[in-house]
Write a protein that holds these residues in place. Structure first.
Motif, short mmCIF file in Angstrom:
data_model
loop_
_atom_site.label_atom_id
_atom_site.label_comp_id
_atom_site.label_asym_id
_atom_site.label_seq_id
_atom_site.Cartn_x
_atom_site.Cartn_y
_atom_site.Cartn_z
N HIS A 36 82.92 94.88 68.12
CA HIS A 36 81.82 94.01 68.19
C HIS A 36 82.48 92.65 67.67
CE1 HIS A 36 78.28 93.17 70.65
NE2 HIS A 36 79.02 91.90 69.97
N ARG B 11 67.97 81.89 62.09
CA ARG B 11 68.92 83.08 62.96
C ARG B 11 68.32 84.68 62.01
NH1 ARG B 11 75.17 83.16 62.08
NH2 ARG B 11 74.42 83.10 59.93
N LYS C 222 65.66 87.79 64.59
CA LYS C 222 65.19 89.46 64.45
C LYS C 222 64.15 90.46 63.80
CE LYS C 222 69.32 90.50 62.30
NZ LYS C 222 70.22 90.59 60.74
N MET D 141 70.00 87.16 56.60
CA MET D 141 70.36 86.99 55.14
C MET D 141 71.06 85.78 55.52
SD MET D 141 73.58 88.86 52.01
CE MET D 141 74.06 87.82 51.71
N LEU E 90 68.22 93.72 58.55
CA LEU E 90 68.33 93.25 57.31
C LEU E 90 69.19 91.14 57.73
CD1 LEU E 90 70.03 94.15 54.39
CD2 LEU E 90 67.31 94.53 54.71
N TYR F 228 78.22 80.58 63.77
CA TYR F 228 79.38 81.31 64.62
C TYR F 228 79.52 79.43 65.28
CZ TYR F 228 77.32 85.30 64.26
OH TYR F 228 76.78 86.83 63.87
N ASN G 279 73.61 80.95 69.07
CA ASN G 279 73.54 81.82 67.21
C ASN G 279 72.24 82.42 66.69
OD1 ASN G 279 75.39 80.52 65.00
ND2 ASN G 279 75.70 79.10 66.41
N VAL H 83 72.86 91.68 70.59
CA VAL H 83 73.27 92.55 69.83
C VAL H 83 72.49 94.30 69.74
CG1 VAL H 83 74.87 94.47 67.32
CG2 VAL H 83 75.34 91.26 68.40
N ARG H 84 71.43 93.68 69.86
CA ARG H 84 70.54 95.27 68.98
C ARG H 84 69.32 95.49 70.74
NH1 ARG H 84 68.78 95.08 63.82
NH2 ARG H 84 70.15 94.16 62.96
N PHE I 117 72.13 85.85 69.11
CA PHE I 117 73.45 86.83 68.54
C PHE I 117 73.26 87.83 68.26
CE2 PHE I 117 76.80 88.75 66.46
CZ PHE I 117 78.02 88.54 67.36
N GLY I 118 71.91 88.10 67.76
CA GLY I 118 71.62 89.17 66.51
C GLY I 118 71.13 90.12 67.26
N GLN J 92 74.92 96.64 58.87
CA GLN J 92 75.01 96.47 60.99
C GLN J 92 73.27 97.68 60.85
OE1 GLN J 92 78.09 97.43 59.39
NE2 GLN J 92 79.13 95.98 60.73
N TRP K 90 78.31 90.92 60.68
CA TRP K 90 77.69 92.62 60.75
C TRP K 90 76.33 92.11 60.41
CZ3 TRP K 90 82.08 93.08 56.55
CH2 TRP K 90 83.26 92.31 57.17
N ILE K 91 75.89 92.04 59.49
CA ILE K 91 74.62 91.47 58.89
C ILE K 91 73.29 91.84 60.45
CG2 ILE K 91 72.48 90.57 57.61
CD1 ILE K 91 73.49 91.42 55.85
N ASP K 92 73.80 90.96 61.25
CA ASP K 92 73.16 90.35 62.51
C ASP K 92 73.58 92.13 63.81
OD1 ASP K 92 72.22 88.21 63.19
OD2 ASP K 92 73.34 87.42 63.64
N GLY K 93 73.90 93.06 63.18
CA GLY K 93 73.81 94.44 63.60
C GLY K 93 75.44 94.33 64.13
#
Lengths: 349, 276
Positions: free
Chosen positions: B182, A146, A150, A79, A77, A87, A95, A102-103, A98-99, A73, B174-177
C-alpha cells in the motif's frame, strides 16, 4: 488510549548496544518526555515503541498486551516526525485522511474528523493546499492533525519542534501540551531541549548512553536529581560544579574557600550550585566575593561568570546589566549546595 | 564597454563555438545517413556528403526488400512490453532493497555484476529457456529477455529516486497503518513517477536498439526487430548502403521522436542524484 509498559527493553546494532534493558511504566493519558544528549537512545526507544526499530530483547506492553513483535501498522499509534513527513503529493485534507482511509473508515466519519482536527488546529483555510505551500508552523499543525484524527492508542513525538524558530517553538509547545490535555491521549515526546522537557512533561525520563538516569516530575528532577548528569542536564542555565573536600557539612574548595552545605559527606566530592541560587551577600550563611571573568546579557536577565575553587561558575541575576562589575558579592544557602560523591551520585541531605 | 560586458561577450562566443562543434560532431552521422538514403550505389562509392544525383528509389526498394515497417512495429512492441516487464519487477525490487533493506548489500552488487558481464554468456541458456517455454521467435519471448536484461539499469536508475525520499515518509505511512505494498503504490509511486518515466524511456530505447538477442532469438517476419532487419541488407559480396540508410533512417524515427518528446524526463533520469 493505553498504558505503556516497557520491560527490560534491549536494542543492539550488531555489537553496539543502544538500549540496555530499560524499564518504564507510562500511565494512560500521561505525557512523558524522553530527554538526553544526542546518541543517548531516546529516539531509538521511541522508534522501538513505534515498531520502526525491531527490538533485540525484552518487550513492550500496551494495556498489558505484548506488542514488541508487532509491525508498526498493527500498533495503532500516531507519530509526529521531526521533519513532519507529510505526504508531498497529497493535499492537507488528504494527508489528514490518509490513515483513516487505510483503516477503511466511512467517508462521512473521515470528513467529520478532518474538519474537527482542522478547526482545532486552525488549518481549515489550507485544506486544499499541498505541504510545500505551507510554512513550517502550518506543516507542524498538519502533522499534529494527522496524528489527532486517528484516535489512536498513543502519540509519539520525535523532536517535532526542532525545525521551528524559537518564537514558534514556544507557541507550539503550549499548543501541543494543551491539545494533549484536551484529548487525554498517552504521549511520548522526544527532545534534546531540557526547557521543552520541563515545560511539557507530566514526567521526564532523562537518558544517557542507552540507560535511564532518572524518571520524575520536572520539579523532582530539578530539586532532587539523583546524579550529577541529571543535575547538569536539567535546569537552564546549567548547574555549576566545583570539586571540594568534605568534612561533615564543611566543604573546602581547592582555593581554600569553605562552604557549608546542608548535606554531610566525607572525602572528595563535587558541589553543584544552580546559577539562580547565588543570592545577595549579606543575608546568607555562605558568603563569597568573586572576580567576574565574563558577562552575558540575555534581555530579562544577566549571566556572570566567575572563578571559584578552580572551576568556572555561572551566576544569574534579574535585569540587564550592561556594565560589567569587577566583583560580585554572593551568598548561598546551605540547602542549595548539592553534593555528589565520586561516582557522581547525589548524597541526600 | 565595461570589462564584465566584454567578458560576457567572449564567454558567449566560446560557448557558441563549443556548442557548434558538438552539434556538428553528433549531427554529422545522422546527416550523412539521411543523405546516403538518397544516393545511388555510385554516389555511395564516391563518398561525398551530398548525392550528385538524388534518388527516392532507395525507400520503396528497401521496404520491398525487407519488411521494414513490420520490423519497426515489432521493435516498438518488444520495447514497450519489455519496458513494462522491467518496471513491474524493478520498482518493487528497488523499493524492497533500498527502503525495506531486503538484501540491501548484495542486490546492488549482483545487479551491477550481471550488467557488467558480456551478454553473450546468457545467449545459449536463454535460447534453451525460451525454447522450453515455447516463446522462441516471438515478440513476447524477446520482450521477456529484454525486460530482464534491462533490470540492472532500471534498478540503478530507480535507486537514486527511491533514495531521495526521506525514510520518514515511508514510516509515516506504516504508522498510519499502510502495509508495504500500500505504501509503495499510494505514497512512493506518485513521488518517484518522474524517475519511473525516465527509467521506462531509457529501457525502451535500450530494448529498441538491442541486436544480439534479437538476432539470435527471432527469425521470422512476425517477430524480427528493425536492428536485425538492418543486417539483412548486407549481402555476401555487396552491401546496399542506400537502401540500408533508408531503412535505418525510417527505423530511427520512432526512437528519436520518443527521445525528443521526453528529453526533459530523460535528462532528469540520467542526472538524478548527481547534484545534491
Amino acid at each position: 488510549m493505553v498504558s505503556i509498559n516497557i520491560q527490560n527493553l534491549e536494542k543492539h546494532y550488531g555489537k553496539v548496544k543502544a538500549l540496555h534493558g530499560l524499564n518504564l511504566e507510562i500511565a494512560d493519558g500521561e505525557f512523558i518526555v524522553l530527554v538526553g544528549p544526542s546518541g543517548c537512545g531516546k529516539s531509538t526507544l521511541l522508534r522501538c515503541v513505534a515498531g520502526l526499530n525491531p527490538i533485540s530483547g525484552g518487550d513492550i506492553l500496551f494495556n498489558g498486551t505484548p506488542v514488541g513483535h508487532l509491525p508498526p501498522q498493527d500498533r495503532d499509534l500516531s507519530m509526529v516526525f521531526q521533519n513532519y513527513a507529510l505526504y508531498p503529493h497529497l493535499t492537507v485534507a488528504q494527508n489528514l485522511a490518509f490513515g483513516l482511509k487505510v483503516r477503511k473508515t466511512p467517508a462521512e466519519e473521515i470528513e467529520k474528523r478532518v474538519k474537527w482536527a482542522a478547526d482545532i488546529l486552525a488549518i481549515t483555510p489550507y485544506l486544499d493546499r499541498r505541504p510545500r505551500a505551507l510554512s513550517g508552523g502550518q506543516r507542524q499543525r498538519v502533522a499534529m492533525g494527522r496524528a489527532m484524527v486517528k484516535h489512536s492508542n498513543a502519540f509519539l513525538f520525535d523532536e517535532p519542534l526542532s525545525n521551528l524558530d524559537a518564537q514558534l517553538r514556544v507557541q507550539m509547545r503550549k499548543e501541543i501540551r494543551a491539545l494533549q490535555q484536551r484529548i487525554g491521549v498517552t504521549s511520548i515526546y522526544v527532545t534534546h531541549d531540557q526547557v521543552e522537557a520541563m515545560t511539557m512533561g507530566d514526567r521526564i525520563v532523562v537518558m544517557k548512553d542507552g540507560r535511564i538516569e532518572q524518571v520524575g516530575s520536572p520539579s523532582e528532577l530539578y530539586t532532587a536529581p539523583r546524579t550529577r548528569f541529571v543535575a547538569g542536564f536539567i535546569g537552564s542555565p546549567q548547574m555549576s560544579f566545583v570539586t571540594a573536600q568534605a568534612d561533615g557539612h564543611q566543604m573546602t574548595l581547592s582555593d581554600g574557600t569553605v562552604l557549608t552545605s546542608a548535606t554531610a559527606a566525607t572525602g572528595a566530592v563535587t558541589l553543584g550550585i544552580r546559577p539562580e541560587h547565588f543570592l545577595d551577600h549579606t543575608s546568607e550563611a555562605n558568603r563569597l566575593t568573586l572576580d567576574v571573568t565574563n558577562q552575558q546579557v540575555v534581555g530579562t536577565s544577566t549571566s556572570y561568570f566567575a572563578n571559584l575553587g578552580g572551576g568556572e561558575i555561572e551566576v544569574i541575576r534579574q535585569g540587564s546589566d550592561t556594565e560589567r562589575p569587577a566583583t560580585l558579592a554572593l551568598g548561598i544557602r546551605p540547602e542549595h549546595i548539592m553534593v555528589f560523591d565520586k561516582d557522581n551520585k547525589r548524597i541526600a541531605a | 564597454m565595461t570589462v564584465s560586458a566584454q567578458d560576457t561577450r567572449t564567454d558567449r562566443l566560446i560557448r557558441f563555438v563549443f556548442l557548434a562543434a558538438m552539434l556538428i560532431f553528433f549531427a554529422l552521422p545522422i546527416i550523412y545517413l539521411f543523405s546516403t538514403s538518397f544516393k545511388t550505389p555510385d554516389d555511395v562509392l564516391q563518398g561525398r556528403l551530398l548525392p550528385e544525383a538524388a534518388t527516392l528509389k532507395n525507400y520503396p526498394n528497401a521496404f520491398a526488400h525487407v519488411p521494414v515497417l513490420r520490423m519497426i512495429w515489432n521493435s516498438i512492441a518488444v520495447a514497450l512490453l519489455s519496458g513494462v516487464i522491467t518496471l513491474v519487477i524493478a520498482v518493487p525490487a528497488t523499493y524492497a532493497t533500498i527502503k525495506l533493506s531486503a538484501f540491501r548489500k548484495t542486490v546492488p552488487n549482483i545487479t551491477l555484476a550481471s550488467y557488467a558481464a558480456p551478454p553473450i554468456i546468457a545467449l545459449i541458456p536463454l535460447f534453451y529457456l525460451l525454447q522450453t517455454a515455447n516463446l522462441m521467435d516471438s515478440v513476447l519471448g524477446l520482450a521477456l529477455v529484454h525486460g530482464l536484461m534491462n533490470l540492472p539499469v532500471a534498478f540503478w536508475l530507480l535507486k537514486s529516486f527511491v533514495n531521495d525520499i526521506p525514510a520518514e515518509i515511508d514510516e509515516a505511512a506504516w504508522i498510519d497503518g499502510a502495509g508495504y505494498w500500500h505504501t509503495l503504490f499510494a505514497v512512493i509511486l506518485p513521488l518517484i513517477f518522474p524517475g519511473i518515466l525516465a527509467t521506462a524511456l531509457i529501457c525502451i530505447i535500450l530494448s529498441y536498439n538491442e541486436f544480439l538477442f534479437a538476432s539470435a532469438l527471432t527469425f521470422s517476419e512476425a517477430s524480427r526487430t528493425i536492428t536485425v532487419g538492418m543486417s539483412l541488407f548486407q549481402g555476401e559480396r555487396l552491401v546496399n548502403f542506400g537502401q540500408m540508410a533508408a531503412a535505418s533512417f525510417t527505423g530511427m524515427v520512432p526512437i528519436y521522436l520518443i527521445a525528443f518528446l521526453f528529453q526533459k524526463h530523460l535528462v532528469g533520469g540520467l542526472t538524478q542524484g548527481s547534484i545534491k
